[in-house]
Enzyme design. Structure first.
Site, PDB file in Angstrom:
ATOM      1  N   TYR A  53      26.321  -8.427 -18.317  1.00  0.00           N
ATOM      2  CA  TYR A  53      25.090  -7.729 -18.687  1.00  0.00           C
ATOM      3  C   TYR A  53      25.235  -6.960 -19.996  1.00  0.00           C
ATOM      4  CZ  TYR A  53      23.744  -8.471 -13.764  1.00  0.00           C
ATOM      5  OH  TYR A  53      23.453  -9.003 -12.532  1.00  0.00           O
ATOM      6  N   LEU A 235      11.067  -9.138  -6.681  1.00  0.00           N
ATOM      7  CA  LEU A 235       9.728  -9.311  -7.256  1.00  0.00           C
ATOM      8  C   LEU A 235       9.608 -10.602  -8.069  1.00  0.00           C
ATOM      9  CD1 LEU A 235       8.958  -5.638  -8.364  1.00  0.00           C
ATOM     10  CD2 LEU A 235       8.209  -6.827  -6.297  1.00  0.00           C
ATOM     11  N   GLY A 236      10.598 -11.494  -7.947  1.00  0.00           N
ATOM     12  CA  GLY A 236      10.506 -12.782  -8.623  1.00  0.00           C
ATOM     13  C   GLY A 236      10.266 -12.660 -10.121  1.00  0.00           C
ATOM     14  N   PHE A 237      11.146 -11.893 -10.790  1.00  0.00           N
ATOM     15  CA  PHE A 237      11.032 -11.669 -12.239  1.00  0.00           C
ATOM     16  C   PHE A 237       9.654 -11.124 -12.627  1.00  0.00           C
ATOM     17  CE2 PHE A 237      15.042 -13.375 -12.584  1.00  0.00           C
ATOM     18  CZ  PHE A 237      15.483 -13.504 -13.887  1.00  0.00           C
ATOM     19  N   LEU A 240       5.688 -11.482  -8.694  1.00  0.00           N
ATOM     20  CA  LEU A 240       5.109 -11.004  -7.443  1.00  0.00           C
ATOM     21  C   LEU A 240       4.444  -9.633  -7.568  1.00  0.00           C
ATOM     22  CD1 LEU A 240       7.870 -12.330  -5.040  1.00  0.00           C
ATOM     23  CD2 LEU A 240       5.457 -13.015  -5.062  1.00  0.00           C
ATOM     24  N   THR A 241       4.489  -9.038  -8.753  1.00  0.00           N
ATOM     25  CA  THR A 241       3.668  -7.846  -9.000  1.00  0.00           C
ATOM     26  C   THR A 241       2.214  -8.234  -9.219  1.00  0.00           C
ATOM     27  OG1 THR A 241       3.911  -7.865 -11.422  1.00  0.00           O
ATOM     28  CG2 THR A 241       5.627  -6.728 -10.140  1.00  0.00           C
ATOM     29  N   LYS A 243       1.048  -9.241 -12.062  1.00  0.00           N
ATOM     30  CA  LYS A 243       0.589  -8.890 -13.411  1.00  0.00           C
ATOM     31  C   LYS A 243       0.300 -10.102 -14.288  1.00  0.00           C
ATOM     32  CE  LYS A 243       5.239  -8.174 -15.392  1.00  0.00           C
ATOM     33  NZ  LYS A 243       6.120  -7.154 -16.027  1.00  0.00           N
TER      34      LYS A 243
END
Length: 345
Positions: A53, A235-237, A240-241, A243
Site C-alpha cells: 500500500y 461496499l464493493g469499491f 454499494l453506496t 453513488k
C-alpha cells in the site's frame, strides 16, 4: 463496538477494522491520522495495512501506508492496538518490491517483515498475512482456475517454515492468509499440524452483497477449523453506496484510477446494485447502511475492513456497522441474491 475472537488466536478484535490502502495516495498523513484517531475513539482496535500500500500500487507510494500508520502508532499504547500487515506475493509485475518479488521464500518473507517493522515503528505485528497465494490461482476478479497456467512456486511447507521463524523471533504473533481458496487453506492447516508449524488464524477475502463466493466452500471449512474471516470491500469499491447509479462519473476509486476494480466491471453488477439500493429504500435505509450491516452481521465474519477517503465517509461506515438488519430485510436481500448471484466474484 463489538469485539470478537479472531479465529483460533487469543486476539480480541473490533468488529470493524480500519483499512489503510488510501493512506499516502488519496489521503495525506494528516488526513490519515485524523481517520485513525476517529476510529480509535469509536472503539476500533484493529488496523490493517500492507507493504504494497498505497493502492493502486506504484513505486512512488510503496510502503507509504505503513509509514503513515507507524508515525501514528508511536503515539499510541502498542498493547491496545491489534496491528495487521501483509507480505506481497509474486507474479504481479511489481518490480520495485524486492525485484519482483520472485517468490514467497524465506529470504523474501524475512526482508518483507523487516521493512514493514521499520516503517511501522514497532518491533512486532499481531497478524502477518500472505497478501495473495504464490501458486497459480484465480484472483482479483478472475473466477476460473486454469491448470494450464501452472508455474513453479515455493511450497506451502517452506512458506510456513519461514513464517515460523518470524514467530519464534518475536516479530509476528499470528499468521494469516489473504485472497485464498479452500485448497490453500486446507493445505496450510494440514502442514501446520503435521510439522508443528504456526496455524493460520484468519483469511482476508473479499465479501459483500455482490460477492458471496466465500459462503460456498470457505464458510464451512473456516468455521470447523476456527479460521476467522476478515471481510474486505464490504461496499464493493463504493458501488454499494449507490453513488454511481445516477452519476457514473461520481468521485471515487473506480473513476479516479483507470482499470481499478476490474472485479466490479462485469455485466450483472449494475442490475444487482440497483436491486439492493431498492431494498434499502423499501426499508428506510441508505444503500451503505444495508451493505455494511449485512457484512458485519454475518456469523462467520470476525471483522469487517472498511476504508474511507474522508471523515464523513468513515463516520457513516462506523454508524452503519452498529445496525442490525431485520428478518424481512435479510429475506429481501436473499431474494435479490438468488436473482443476481455473485455478479462480481
Amino acid at each position: 463496538m463489538q469485539y470478537r475472537r479472531l479465529g483460533s488466536s487469543a486476539l480480541e478484535v473490533s468488529s470493524i477494522c480500519l483499512g489503510t490502502m488510501t493512506f499516502g495516495q488519496q489521503n495525506t498523513e494528516a488526513e490519515a491520522h485524523a481517520q485513525l484517531d476517529l476510529a480509535r475513539d469509536a472503539g476500533v482496535n484493529f488496523i490493517d495495512t500492507a507493504e504494497l500500500y498505497a493502492v493502486p500500487a506504484r513505486a512512488e507510494t510503496y510502503g507509504a501506508s505503513e509509514r503513515i500508520v507507524g508515525s501514528w502508532l508511536r503515539r499510541q499504547r502498542r498493547d491496545q492496538i491489534v496491528l495487521a500487515t501483509k507480505v506481497a506475493g509474486p507474479a504481479r509485475g511489481l518490480s520495485w518490491i524486492r525485484g519482483g518479488p520472485p517468490a514467497l521464500d524465506a529470504d523474501n518473507i524475512r526482508a518483507a517483515i523487516d521493512g514493514s517493522l521499520s516503517r511501522l515503528q514497532t518491533d512486532y505485528v499481531d497478524l502477518y498475512q500472505l497478501h495473495w497465494p504464490e501458486r497459480n490461482q484465480p484472483m482479483f476478479g478472475q473466477w476460473q482456475y486454469d491448470p494450464a497456467r501452472e508455474r513453479e512456486c515455493t511450497s506451502i511447507h517452506d512458506q510456513l517454515e519461514a513464517l515460523s521463524g518470524l514467530v519464534k523471533a518475536g516479530k509476528v504473533r499470528y499468521v494469516g492468509l489473504s485472497n485464498e481458496h479452500p485448497w490453500g487453506v486446507t493445505e496450510f492447516l494440514r502442514l501446520a499440524r503435521e510439522h508443528a508449524l504456526p496455524t493460520v488464524v484468519s483469511v482476508q477475502n473479499a465479501y459483500n452483497l455482490l460477492n458471496r463466493v466465500y459462503e460456498y466452500g470457505m464458510a464451512e471449512l473456516c468455521a470447523r477449523e476456527q479460521v476467522g474471516l476478515l471481510a474486505y470491500s464490504p461496499l464493493g469499491f463504493g458501488l454499494l453506496t449507490g453513488k454511481y447509479l445516477d452519476n457514473p462519473s461520481a468521485p471515487g476509486r473506480l473513476t479516479a484510477f483507470e482499470g481499478f476494480g476490474q472485479r466490479y466491471g462485469k455485466p450483472g453488477v449494475p442490475a444487482a446494485v440497483a436491486a439492493y439500493a431498492q431494498v434499502a429504500k423499501d426499508f428506510g435505509r441508505t444503500p451503505t447502511q444495508l451493505a455494511m450491516a449485512f457484512v458485519v452481521g454475518r456469523w462467520f465474519v470476525n471483522s469487517t475492513i472498511i476504508g474511507a477517503t474522508s471523515l464523513n465517509q468513515l463516520k457513516e461506515n462506523l454508524a452503519a456497522a452498529d445496525m442490525t438488519l431485520s428478518v424481512d430485510e435479510l429475506a429481501a436481500i436473499e431474494a435479490v441474491h438468488l436473482q443476481w448471484s455473485n455478479p462480481a466474484p
